[in-house]
Design a protein around this motif. Structure first.
Motif, PDB file in Angstrom:
ATOM      1  N   TYR A   6       0.831  -1.197   0.000  1.00  0.00           N
ATOM      2  CA  TYR A   6       0.000   0.000   0.000  1.00  0.00           C
ATOM      3  C   TYR A   6       0.863   1.243   0.000  1.00  0.00           C
ATOM      4  O   TYR A   6       1.905   1.292   0.663  1.00  0.00           O
ATOM      5  CB  TYR A   6      -0.909   0.032   1.248  1.00  0.00           C
ATOM      6  CG  TYR A   6      -1.976  -1.024   1.242  1.00  0.00           C
ATOM      7  CD1 TYR A   6      -3.255  -0.748   0.783  1.00  0.00           C
ATOM      8  CD2 TYR A   6      -1.702  -2.305   1.697  1.00  0.00           C
ATOM      9  CE1 TYR A   6      -4.237  -1.717   0.778  1.00  0.00           C
ATOM     10  CE2 TYR A   6      -2.673  -3.289   1.696  1.00  0.00           C
ATOM     11  CZ  TYR A   6      -3.937  -2.986   1.230  1.00  0.00           C
ATOM     12  OH  TYR A   6      -4.896  -3.960   1.217  1.00  0.00           O
ATOM     13  N   GLU A   7       0.416   2.248  -0.706  1.00  0.00           N
ATOM     14  CA  GLU A   7       1.052   3.564  -0.666  1.00  0.00           C
ATOM     15  C   GLU A   7       0.305   4.421   0.340  1.00  0.00           C
ATOM     16  O   GLU A   7      -0.930   4.507   0.306  1.00  0.00           O
ATOM     17  CB  GLU A   7       1.019   4.221  -2.042  1.00  0.00           C
ATOM     18  CG  GLU A   7       1.692   5.583  -2.083  1.00  0.00           C
ATOM     19  CD  GLU A   7       1.642   6.224  -3.461  1.00  0.00           C
ATOM     20  OE1 GLU A   7       2.315   7.232  -3.670  1.00  0.00           O
ATOM     21  OE2 GLU A   7       0.904   5.707  -4.324  1.00  0.00           O
ATOM     22  N   LEU A   8       1.031   5.054   1.249  1.00  0.00           N
ATOM     23  CA  LEU A   8       0.439   5.892   2.278  1.00  0.00           C
ATOM     24  C   LEU A   8       0.648   7.365   1.929  1.00  0.00           C
ATOM     25  O   LEU A   8       1.742   7.768   1.553  1.00  0.00           O
ATOM     26  CB  LEU A   8       1.075   5.594   3.640  1.00  0.00           C
ATOM     27  CG  LEU A   8       1.116   4.119   4.061  1.00  0.00           C
ATOM     28  CD1 LEU A   8       1.813   3.975   5.410  1.00  0.00           C
ATOM     29  CD2 LEU A   8      -0.283   3.534   4.117  1.00  0.00           C
ATOM     30  N   LEU A  40       3.984  -4.632   7.872  1.00  0.00           N
ATOM     31  CA  LEU A  40       5.043  -3.658   8.147  1.00  0.00           C
ATOM     32  C   LEU A  40       4.622  -2.301   7.615  1.00  0.00           C
ATOM     33  O   LEU A  40       4.277  -2.171   6.435  1.00  0.00           O
ATOM     34  CB  LEU A  40       6.351  -4.104   7.496  1.00  0.00           C
ATOM     35  CG  LEU A  40       7.532  -3.125   7.576  1.00  0.00           C
ATOM     36  CD1 LEU A  40       7.982  -2.942   9.021  1.00  0.00           C
ATOM     37  CD2 LEU A  40       8.693  -3.614   6.721  1.00  0.00           C
ATOM     38  N   CYS A  41       4.646  -1.285   8.467  1.00  0.00           N
ATOM     39  CA  CYS A  41       4.312   0.088   8.065  1.00  0.00           C
ATOM     40  C   CYS A  41       5.526   0.981   8.339  1.00  0.00           C
ATOM     41  O   CYS A  41       6.012   1.034   9.472  1.00  0.00           O
ATOM     42  CB  CYS A  41       3.111   0.620   8.839  1.00  0.00           C
ATOM     43  SG  CYS A  41       1.581  -0.293   8.561  1.00  0.00           S
ATOM     44  N   VAL A  42       5.981   1.676   7.306  1.00  0.00           N
ATOM     45  CA  VAL A  42       7.197   2.488   7.416  1.00  0.00           C
ATOM     46  C   VAL A  42       6.956   3.858   6.795  1.00  0.00           C
ATOM     47  O   VAL A  42       6.564   3.954   5.623  1.00  0.00           O
ATOM     48  CB  VAL A  42       8.388   1.805   6.707  1.00  0.00           C
ATOM     49  CG1 VAL A  42       9.637   2.663   6.819  1.00  0.00           C
ATOM     50  CG2 VAL A  42       8.637   0.420   7.290  1.00  0.00           C
ATOM     51  N   LYS A  56      -4.458   8.820   3.682  1.00  0.00           N
ATOM     52  CA  LYS A  56      -5.077   7.857   2.783  1.00  0.00           C
ATOM     53  C   LYS A  56      -4.094   6.727   2.512  1.00  0.00           C
ATOM     54  O   LYS A  56      -2.874   6.922   2.558  1.00  0.00           O
ATOM     55  CB  LYS A  56      -5.492   8.513   1.459  1.00  0.00           C
ATOM     56  CG  LYS A  56      -6.586   9.556   1.585  1.00  0.00           C
ATOM     57  CD  LYS A  56      -6.939  10.135   0.220  1.00  0.00           C
ATOM     58  CE  LYS A  56      -7.968  11.260   0.338  1.00  0.00           C
ATOM     59  NZ  LYS A  56      -9.295  10.751   0.712  1.00  0.00           N
ATOM     60  N   ALA A  57      -4.636   5.548   2.240  1.00  0.00           N
ATOM     61  CA  ALA A  57      -3.827   4.398   1.847  1.00  0.00           C
ATOM     62  C   ALA A  57      -4.443   3.787   0.598  1.00  0.00           C
ATOM     63  O   ALA A  57      -5.664   3.603   0.527  1.00  0.00           O
ATOM     64  CB  ALA A  57      -3.764   3.375   2.978  1.00  0.00           C
ATOM     65  N   PHE A  58      -3.608   3.478  -0.392  1.00  0.00           N
ATOM     66  CA  PHE A  58      -4.076   2.934  -1.664  1.00  0.00           C
ATOM     67  C   PHE A  58      -3.345   1.631  -1.962  1.00  0.00           C
ATOM     68  O   PHE A  58      -2.112   1.564  -1.836  1.00  0.00           O
ATOM     69  CB  PHE A  58      -3.825   3.921  -2.804  1.00  0.00           C
ATOM     70  CG  PHE A  58      -4.508   5.249  -2.622  1.00  0.00           C
ATOM     71  CD1 PHE A  58      -5.851   5.397  -2.908  1.00  0.00           C
ATOM     72  CD2 PHE A  58      -3.795   6.346  -2.164  1.00  0.00           C
ATOM     73  CE1 PHE A  58      -6.481   6.624  -2.748  1.00  0.00           C
ATOM     74  CE2 PHE A  58      -4.416   7.582  -1.999  1.00  0.00           C
ATOM     75  CZ  PHE A  58      -5.769   7.709  -2.293  1.00  0.00           C
ATOM     76  N   GLU A  76       4.997   3.466   3.109  1.00  0.00           N
ATOM     77  CA  GLU A  76       4.493   2.251   2.488  1.00  0.00           C
ATOM     78  C   GLU A  76       4.136   1.224   3.559  1.00  0.00           C
ATOM     79  O   GLU A  76       4.738   1.192   4.632  1.00  0.00           O
ATOM     80  CB  GLU A  76       5.559   1.666   1.555  1.00  0.00           C
ATOM     81  CG  GLU A  76       5.091   0.475   0.730  1.00  0.00           C
ATOM     82  CD  GLU A  76       6.158  -0.009  -0.234  1.00  0.00           C
ATOM     83  OE1 GLU A  76       5.959   0.095  -1.454  1.00  0.00           O
ATOM     84  OE2 GLU A  76       7.206  -0.490   0.258  1.00  0.00           O
ATOM     85  N   ALA A  77       3.136   0.412   3.257  1.00  0.00           N
ATOM     86  CA  ALA A  77       2.767  -0.706   4.120  1.00  0.00           C
ATOM     87  C   ALA A  77       2.787  -1.985   3.295  1.00  0.00           C
ATOM     88  O   ALA A  77       2.395  -1.988   2.130  1.00  0.00           O
ATOM     89  CB  ALA A  77       1.377  -0.488   4.719  1.00  0.00           C
TER      90      ALA A  77
END
Length: 271
Positions: free
Chosen positions: A36-38, A72-74, A250-252, A51-52
């Motif tokens: 995912y793109e944050l 993982l979220c960074v 937002k997350a996509f 990114e997640a």
């Protein structure tokens, strides 16, 4: 930004039963990999925040074959200067998606916290053993016994993706108990209906829309997350809108590999 850690785990439409806490797996398989793109709204400008990644693998736990899910979220350098995030979540379930173990290591700003939950089962009861460790504070421990199924923020997603939401009506509320590392809290989701969503790569999806809400002391509803999941057998989250105390994010969905079913929710896709 810590809301970004739980955004995927809240994407569900759970029917909570007795504490057998198993489910028929209709949606996931070993080898599924999601990224995912944050994005974060900073002074009316949307910037890439990080990114997640979420991966599902096979493992052995207490001598039995199980599933291991890791998230993982960074955050990236653009947002690290005002809020650094390095969070790792791990959950282990049986092959019937019964929760067994959960751990969250969260570095959020200057704070680092570790939450650990172990799940046990006695007949029709669920035993939840929770620990929390935090720098410069005494460790916290609590054991609770519940007649309901109790989930963590990843195992609820795994089970819920297999449920069929065909009978839901707009406005329906879904309640489920979740272990946070410090207590068991009841969460509330509201089904908003169906809506098409066009991603940044010009792929248009047919989606189911849900909202995670909180209530203040007067019972007033506050929207926390609005999310879109594919209206197909995968029930993949493709977009999330987060309403934070100091802004919005937002997350996509960026890439998906190893999905069990075809993405029949795609209406159109850029060639």
């Amino acid at each position: 930004m810590k809301k970004l850690i739980v955004l995927i785990g809240y994407i569900c439409w759970a029917v909570i039963g007795y504490a057998q806490c198993t489910a028929a797996n209709e949606a996931i398989q070993v080898g599924e990999r999601l990224t995912y793109e944050l994005k974060f709204n900073w002074k009316f400008i949307w910037v890439n925040a990080g990114e997640a990644k979420m991966n599902l693998t096979a493992t052995t736990y207490q001598g039995k074959p199980c599933y291991k899910t890791e998230l993982l979220c960074v955050s990236n350098s653009k947002v690290d200067f005002f809020f650094k995030m390095r969070d790792t979540l791990t959950c282990i379930t049986t092959e019937q998606l019964q929760p067994l173990y959960f751990r969250k290591g969260a570095e959020e700003g200057s704070r680092y916290t570790v939450d650990e939950v172990k799940f046990g089962y006695r007949g029709n009861q669920c035993v939840v053993d929770q620990h929390r460790w935090r720098k410069d504070r005494n460790p916290y421990h609590l054991e609770e016994v519940s007649d309901e199924c109790v989930f963590d923020m990843l195992s609820i997603l795994l089970q819920a993706r297999s449920y069929n939401p065909a009978d839901y009506k707009v406005g329906d509320k879904i309640l489920f108990p979740m272990a946070t590392g410090k207590r068991v809290e009841e969460q509330t989701l509201i089904y908003r209906g169906k809506k098409n969503f066009e991603a940044e790569d010009d792929t248009k999806y047919r989606c189911l829309v849900f909202s995670l809400v909180e209530y203040d002391k007067k019972g007033k509803e506050k929207e926390v997350i609005t999310f879109y999941v594919t209206d197909d057998k995968n029930h993949l989250p493709v977009r999330l809108d987060l309403f934070l105390n100091f802004g919005s994010a937002k997350a996509f969905l960026k890439t998906v590999k190893g999905n069990r079913h075809p993405l029949t929710s795609i209406i159109s896709k850029k060639k």
